[in-house]
Design an enzyme around this catalytic site. Structure first.
Site, PDB file in Angstrom:
ATOM      1  N   TYR A  31       5.583  -2.369  -8.468  1.00  0.00           N
ATOM      2  CA  TYR A  31       5.217  -1.058  -7.754  1.00  0.00           C
ATOM      3  C   TYR A  31       3.553  -1.171  -8.021  1.00  0.00           C
ATOM      4  O   TYR A  31       2.757  -0.937  -8.947  1.00  0.00           O
ATOM      5  CB  TYR A  31       5.847  -0.614  -8.390  1.00  0.00           C
ATOM      6  CG  TYR A  31       5.096   0.856  -7.385  1.00  0.00           C
ATOM      7  CD1 TYR A  31       5.811   1.446  -6.157  1.00  0.00           C
ATOM      8  CD2 TYR A  31       3.960   2.224  -7.539  1.00  0.00           C
ATOM      9  CE1 TYR A  31       5.459   2.484  -5.847  1.00  0.00           C
ATOM     10  CE2 TYR A  31       3.358   2.955  -7.043  1.00  0.00           C
ATOM     11  CZ  TYR A  31       4.634   3.120  -5.445  1.00  0.00           C
ATOM     12  OH  TYR A  31       4.797   4.372  -4.926  1.00  0.00           O
ATOM     13  N   ARG A  80       3.320   5.081 -16.512  1.00  0.00           N
ATOM     14  CA  ARG A  80       1.979   4.963 -16.238  1.00  0.00           C
ATOM     15  C   ARG A  80       0.893   4.113 -15.285  1.00  0.00           C
ATOM     16  O   ARG A  80       0.854   4.915 -14.356  1.00  0.00           O
ATOM     17  CB  ARG A  80       1.018   5.412 -17.939  1.00  0.00           C
ATOM     18  CG  ARG A  80      -0.096   6.482 -16.511  1.00  0.00           C
ATOM     19  CD  ARG A  80      -1.245   6.137 -17.901  1.00  0.00           C
ATOM     20  NE  ARG A  80      -1.881   4.885 -17.989  1.00  0.00           N
ATOM     21  CZ  ARG A  80      -3.052   4.257 -18.952  1.00  0.00           C
ATOM     22  NH1 ARG A  80      -2.726   5.122 -19.603  1.00  0.00           N
ATOM     23  NH2 ARG A  80      -3.269   3.407 -18.634  1.00  0.00           N
ATOM     24  N   GLN A  82      -3.112 -18.859 -14.451  1.00  0.00           N
ATOM     25  CA  GLN A  82      -2.338 -17.794 -14.838  1.00  0.00           C
ATOM     26  C   GLN A  82      -2.297 -17.244 -16.647  1.00  0.00           C
ATOM     27  O   GLN A  82      -2.506 -16.521 -16.534  1.00  0.00           O
ATOM     28  CB  GLN A  82      -1.239 -18.334 -14.750  1.00  0.00           C
ATOM     29  CG  GLN A  82      -0.177 -17.648 -14.585  1.00  0.00           C
ATOM     30  CD  GLN A  82       2.016 -18.256 -14.638  1.00  0.00           C
ATOM     31  OE1 GLN A  82       1.607 -19.702 -15.071  1.00  0.00           O
ATOM     32  NE2 GLN A  82       3.219 -17.495 -15.224  1.00  0.00           N
ATOM     33  N   GLU A 129      12.188  -9.988 -12.925  1.00  0.00           N
ATOM     34  CA  GLU A 129      10.954  -9.552 -12.412  1.00  0.00           C
ATOM     35  C   GLU A 129      10.267 -10.483 -10.834  1.00  0.00           C
ATOM     36  O   GLU A 129       9.975 -11.626 -11.550  1.00  0.00           O
ATOM     37  CB  GLU A 129      10.574  -9.231 -13.311  1.00  0.00           C
ATOM     38  CG  GLU A 129       9.014  -8.103 -12.786  1.00  0.00           C
ATOM     39  CD  GLU A 129       7.975  -7.765 -13.645  1.00  0.00           C
ATOM     40  OE1 GLU A 129       8.613  -7.040 -14.440  1.00  0.00           O
ATOM     41  OE2 GLU A 129       6.490  -7.843 -13.269  1.00  0.00           O
TER      42      GLU A 129
HETATM   43  P1  FAD Z   1       2.363   4.892 -21.314  1.00  0.00           P
HETATM   44  O1  FAD Z   1       3.761   4.480 -21.975  1.00  0.00           O
HETATM   45  O2  FAD Z   1       2.220   6.359 -20.635  1.00  0.00           O
HETATM   46  O3  FAD Z   1       1.089   3.883 -22.198  1.00  0.00           O
HETATM   47  C1  FAD Z   1      -0.184   4.394 -21.669  1.00  0.00           C
HETATM   48  C2  FAD Z   1      -0.883   4.551 -23.138  1.00  0.00           C
HETATM   49  O4  FAD Z   1      -0.871   5.667 -23.450  1.00  0.00           O
HETATM   50  C3  FAD Z   1      -0.340   3.653 -24.298  1.00  0.00           C
HETATM   51  O5  FAD Z   1      -1.491   3.491 -25.102  1.00  0.00           O
HETATM   52  C4  FAD Z   1       0.314   4.646 -25.164  1.00  0.00           C
HETATM   53  O6  FAD Z   1      -0.014   4.344 -27.196  1.00  0.00           O
HETATM   54  C5  FAD Z   1      -0.828   6.000 -24.811  1.00  0.00           C
HETATM   55  N1  FAD Z   1       0.613   6.966 -25.014  1.00  0.00           N
HETATM   56  C6  FAD Z   1       1.332   7.566 -23.982  1.00  0.00           C
HETATM   57  N2  FAD Z   1       1.437   8.418 -24.165  1.00  0.00           N
HETATM   58  C7  FAD Z   1       1.255   9.667 -24.948  1.00  0.00           C
HETATM   59  C8  FAD Z   1       0.960  10.743 -25.969  1.00  0.00           C
HETATM   60  N3  FAD Z   1       2.330  11.356 -25.032  1.00  0.00           N
HETATM   61  N4  FAD Z   1      -0.845  11.215 -26.129  1.00  0.00           N
HETATM   62  C9  FAD Z   1      -1.564  10.160 -26.507  1.00  0.00           C
HETATM   63  N5  FAD Z   1      -0.973   8.545 -25.580  1.00  0.00           N
HETATM   64  C10 FAD Z   1      -0.372   8.247 -25.235  1.00  0.00           C
HETATM   65  N6  FAD Z   1       1.822  -1.803 -13.827  1.00  0.00           N
HETATM   66  C11 FAD Z   1       2.246  -1.829 -12.570  1.00  0.00           C
HETATM   67  O7  FAD Z   1       1.152  -0.990 -11.789  1.00  0.00           O
HETATM   68  N7  FAD Z   1       2.902  -1.951 -11.524  1.00  0.00           N
HETATM   69  C12 FAD Z   1       3.775  -2.504 -12.395  1.00  0.00           C
HETATM   70  O8  FAD Z   1       5.174  -2.883 -11.273  1.00  0.00           O
HETATM   71  C13 FAD Z   1       4.058  -2.754 -13.708  1.00  0.00           C
HETATM   72  N8  FAD Z   1       5.284  -2.939 -14.437  1.00  0.00           N
HETATM   73  C14 FAD Z   1       4.843  -3.352 -15.707  1.00  0.00           C
HETATM   74  C15 FAD Z   1       6.110  -3.818 -16.082  1.00  0.00           C
HETATM   75  C16 FAD Z   1       6.502  -3.847 -17.950  1.00  0.00           C
HETATM   76  C17 FAD Z   1       7.656  -4.415 -17.953  1.00  0.00           C
HETATM   77  C18 FAD Z   1       5.108  -3.613 -18.298  1.00  0.00           C
HETATM   78  C19 FAD Z   1       4.970  -3.897 -20.044  1.00  0.00           C
HETATM   79  C20 FAD Z   1       3.534  -3.417 -17.666  1.00  0.00           C
HETATM   80  C21 FAD Z   1       3.630  -3.147 -16.106  1.00  0.00           C
HETATM   81  N9  FAD Z   1       2.607  -2.345 -15.305  1.00  0.00           N
HETATM   82  C22 FAD Z   1       2.827  -1.981 -14.540  1.00  0.00           C
HETATM   83  C23 FAD Z   1       1.316  -2.092 -16.355  1.00  0.00           C
HETATM   84  C24 FAD Z   1       1.519  -1.140 -16.710  1.00  0.00           C
HETATM   85  O9  FAD Z   1       1.447   0.124 -15.536  1.00  0.00           O
HETATM   86  C25 FAD Z   1       0.485  -0.652 -17.291  1.00  0.00           C
HETATM   87  O10 FAD Z   1       0.354  -1.153 -19.025  1.00  0.00           O
HETATM   88  C26 FAD Z   1      -0.406   0.680 -18.096  1.00  0.00           C
HETATM   89  O11 FAD Z   1      -1.565   0.168 -18.924  1.00  0.00           O
HETATM   90  C27 FAD Z   1       0.642   1.637 -19.096  1.00  0.00           C
HETATM   91  O12 FAD Z   1       1.808   2.261 -18.329  1.00  0.00           O
HETATM   92  P2  FAD Z   1       3.020   2.841 -19.766  1.00  0.00           P
HETATM   93  O13 FAD Z   1       4.206   2.723 -18.703  1.00  0.00           O
HETATM   94  O14 FAD Z   1       3.054   1.409 -20.470  1.00  0.00           O
HETATM   95  O15 FAD Z   1       1.846   3.623 -19.900  1.00  0.00           O
END
Ligand code: FAD
Length: 287
Positions: A50, A109, A212, A18
């Site tokens: 992103y 998200r 870090q 990454e």
């Molecule tokens: P989701 O999968 O939507 O989950 C978010 C929360 O909502 C969780 O607590 C989940 O349990 C809950 N949830 C999900 N679906 C539902 C539902 N249907 N009903 C109720 N609750 C629900 N951030 C950036 O800004 N840019 C990046 O490039 C970036 N890259 C990342 C790469 C990786 C590998 C990881 C692990 C994280 C990255 N993040 C990045 C951070 C990420 O954006 C945050 O952790 C964010 O808070 C959650 O994103 P998610 O896509 O996991 O959300």
């Protein structure tokens, strides 16, 4: 190439990196020079974050993912967050990805930003996954959290929500960083019991300086095993020793994960070619 196909070869562990775009105030060429070295290590793919450095550098994700794929010959994955974007904005970004031949997206998200009203077209990553899946043309990955997402009620609720993301069309998952492999194995068990059967890559971050680690742990809540904390304490005032110990710790984690049959290793390179090279050299014969 659609990256999910990389996992079809069950005899080999997928090894990916990454990278992140530089801040708008830094010329993009600063990362291009590092990318030359990082791509020369020939990982299976490189993902590009992103918006992590501020919203102003978002279109750099596409530019960097395009450079990795089209100029340097390594498959790329563009991260894409939805919490602060309308459907029309997502459509525009997808079109930009298509024009640059980008076929793989890590659909997220994203985090809520203080003082910024979310757009509410997408509440969860699963909704973004479903939206892009319906439009077609992209292979979709999602994020997962071995120790639970910080907002989740508990680890079970989190894994049930993760299942929704997979049901919506994510065909591969990449994990948050962790320092305790046993936490990862417990998560894998929960995920498999919940019926999540897509490949899951383990996110490994070599910690090579003290600030870090403090920043990362306060952001993502990863627990620190006593062995790890002792290393950090012992070498905190010796930067080179700390760097080497951080690399050794990450290598040890990776060796154990591969021996336990992990689907893939996703290395958070922090845009550091030296660290990426040292770890690749140590583990490439084991993959
Ligand atoms: P989701 O999968 O939507 O989950 C978010 C929360 O909502 C969780 O607590 C989940 O349990 C809950 N949830 C999900 N679906 C539902 C539902 N249907 N009903 C109720 N609750 C629900 N951030 C950036 O800004 N840019 C990046 O490039 C970036 N890259 C990342 C790469 C990786 C590998 C990881 C692990 C994280 C990255 N993040 C990045 C951070 C990420 O954006 C945050 O952790 C964010 O808070 C959650 O994103 P998610 O896509 O996991 O959300």
């Amino acid at each position: 190439m659609k990256i999910t196909s990389l996992f079809e070869n069950k005899t080999r562990t997928v090894f990916s990196f990454e990278v992140f775009p530089p801040k708008k105030s830094s010329p993009i060429e600063t990362v291009f020079r590092k990318l030359d070295e990082i791509c020369a290590l020939k990982p299976d793919f490189i993902s590009v974050t992103y918006g992590a450095g501020g919203s102003e550098n978002r279109n750099r994700t596409c530019e960097i993912a395009s450079r990795i794929k089209n100029d340097l010959g390594v498959e790329s994955v563009a991260h894409l967050t939805c919490v602060n974007s309308s459907k029309a904005e997502i459509d525009a970004i997808l079109e930009e990805f298509r024009q640059h031949n980008i076929e793989n997206i890590l659909a997220l998200r994203g985090d809520y930003v203080q003082g910024v009203e979310p757009k509410r077209d997408f509440l969860y990553a699963s909704e973004l996954v479903a939206y892009i899946r319906e439009k077609g043309g992209f292979d979709l990955a999602g994020a997962c959290y071995p120790e639970g997402h910080v907002e989740a009620e508990d680890e079970i609720a989190d894994v049930l929500n993760l299942r929704k993301k997979v049901d919506a069309g994510a065909t591969h998952l990449i994990s948050q960083l962790f320092f305790d492999n046993s936490a990862y194995y417990r998560f894998l068990e929960r995920a498999r019991i919940a019926g999540i059967n897509v490949p899951i890559e383990a996110g490994i971050m070599p910690v090579t300086n003290k600030s870090q680690i403090e920043r990362m742990v306060s952001l993502c809540g990863a627990s620190l095993p006593a062995k790890f904390s002792k290393i950090m304490q012992r070498y905190e005032s010796r930067p080179e020793a700390l760097r080497d110990a951080g690399i050794a710790y990450a290598v040890e984690q990776i060796v154990d994960l591969i021996a336990n049959g992990v689907d893939g290793i996703h290395l958070y390179t922090m845009n550091n070619p030296y660290i990426a090279r040292k770890i690749t050299e140590a583990v490439s014969s084991l993959l």
